[in-house]
Design a protein around this motif. Sequence first.
Motif, short mmCIF file in Angstrom:
data_model
loop_
_atom_site.label_atom_id
_atom_site.label_comp_id
_atom_site.label_asym_id
_atom_site.label_seq_id
_atom_site.Cartn_x
_atom_site.Cartn_y
_atom_site.Cartn_z
N VAL A 35 9.88 36.85 23.22
CA VAL A 35 9.42 36.23 24.46
C VAL A 35 10.34 36.65 25.61
CG1 VAL A 35 9.12 34.03 25.68
CG2 VAL A 35 8.20 34.31 23.36
N ALA A 36 11.64 36.60 25.39
CA ALA A 36 12.59 36.98 26.44
C ALA A 36 12.43 38.44 26.83
CB ALA A 36 14.03 36.71 25.97
N GLN A 37 12.19 39.33 25.85
CA GLN A 37 12.05 40.76 26.12
C GLN A 37 10.68 41.12 26.68
OE1 GLN A 37 12.99 42.77 22.46
NE2 GLN A 37 15.04 41.89 22.39
N GLY A 38 9.68 40.28 26.43
CA GLY A 38 8.34 40.54 26.93
C GLY A 38 7.53 41.47 26.06
N GLU A 39 7.93 41.60 24.79
CA GLU A 39 7.13 42.42 23.88
C GLU A 39 7.46 42.07 22.44
OE1 GLU A 39 8.14 46.65 23.43
OE2 GLU A 39 9.73 46.27 24.88
N GLY A 40 6.42 42.15 21.62
CA GLY A 40 6.60 41.92 20.21
C GLY A 40 5.31 41.48 19.55
N LEU A 41 5.24 41.72 18.25
CA LEU A 41 4.12 41.29 17.44
C LEU A 41 4.71 40.74 16.15
CD1 LEU A 41 1.05 41.10 17.11
CD2 LEU A 41 1.10 43.40 16.13
N LEU A 42 4.53 39.45 15.93
CA LEU A 42 5.08 38.79 14.75
C LEU A 42 3.93 38.25 13.91
CD1 LEU A 42 7.03 38.14 17.37
CD2 LEU A 42 8.37 37.05 15.61
N ALA A 96 11.66 33.53 30.27
CA ALA A 96 13.06 33.14 30.02
C ALA A 96 13.16 31.65 29.71
CB ALA A 96 13.94 33.50 31.22
N VAL A 97 12.42 30.82 30.43
CA VAL A 97 12.45 29.37 30.19
C VAL A 97 11.84 29.07 28.82
CG1 VAL A 97 11.56 27.13 30.96
CG2 VAL A 97 12.35 28.80 32.65
N LEU A 98 10.70 29.67 28.51
CA LEU A 98 10.08 29.43 27.21
C LEU A 98 10.98 29.93 26.08
CD1 LEU A 98 7.74 28.48 25.46
CD2 LEU A 98 6.63 30.70 25.86
N ALA A 99 11.59 31.09 26.25
CA ALA A 99 12.49 31.62 25.22
C ALA A 99 13.66 30.67 24.96
CB ALA A 99 13.00 33.00 25.63
N GLU A 100 14.22 30.13 26.02
CA GLU A 100 15.34 29.18 25.86
C GLU A 100 14.89 27.92 25.12
OE1 GLU A 100 19.13 27.93 25.79
OE2 GLU A 100 18.44 29.88 26.48
N ASN A 101 13.70 27.43 25.43
CA ASN A 101 13.17 26.26 24.72
C ASN A 101 12.97 26.56 23.23
OD1 ASN A 101 13.10 24.70 27.05
ND2 ASN A 101 10.97 25.16 27.48
N LEU A 102 12.49 27.76 22.91
CA LEU A 102 12.31 28.15 21.51
C LEU A 102 13.66 28.28 20.80
CD1 LEU A 102 9.47 30.79 21.97
CD2 LEU A 102 9.26 28.51 20.90
N ARG A 103 14.65 28.85 21.48
CA ARG A 103 16.01 28.95 20.90
C ARG A 103 16.59 27.57 20.64
NH1 ARG A 103 16.70 32.85 24.84
NH2 ARG A 103 16.54 34.93 23.99
N ASP A 104 16.38 26.65 21.59
CA ASP A 104 16.88 25.28 21.40
C ASP A 104 16.26 24.64 20.17
OD1 ASP A 104 18.45 25.50 23.66
OD2 ASP A 104 17.12 24.32 24.94
N MET A 105 14.97 24.86 19.96
CA MET A 105 14.30 24.30 18.79
C MET A 105 14.83 24.95 17.51
SD MET A 105 12.28 22.01 17.61
CE MET A 105 11.76 21.35 19.17
#
Length: 128
Positions: free
Chosen positions: A28-35, A80-89
């Motif tokens: 999410v922070a990088q703006g690319e990926g497929l999981l 960046a905000v969403l990524a931080e929220n995911l890291r916190d979780m």
Amino acid sequence: MRLVSDPGYGEVILSASAEELTELASAVAQGEGLLGSALSPGSDALRGVEVRGTSGPGVLIHRDAERQVLVIGGDTAGRAVLAENLRDMATADDGGHLHVDHFPGHCHLAEGSLPLVVDSPHGGMPTR
């Protein structure tokens, strides 16, 4: 990781290990990926998450019904905000869950964003 689309509430429930949530947060922070995600026959499980960097404004979360994936796209600041929220979780030491829901005036989610519930790796409800 497991992604289940709940048609009754119109939301997607994401359950993942701390490592998987950290990997998602990085994408999410990088703006690319497929999981990818675990699939169960006959369930409403989605195949995975695709992350895209877009111009925004904000982050738009939606379901690609044809491919059965959750798509997260948005501008750098919103991601960046969403990524931080995911890291916190991912790093929380207790159970619980995070609601990612749009409302008018939301700071980083775009209107039309699909509601997302992110369960803690320790379970969806607090243990203390």
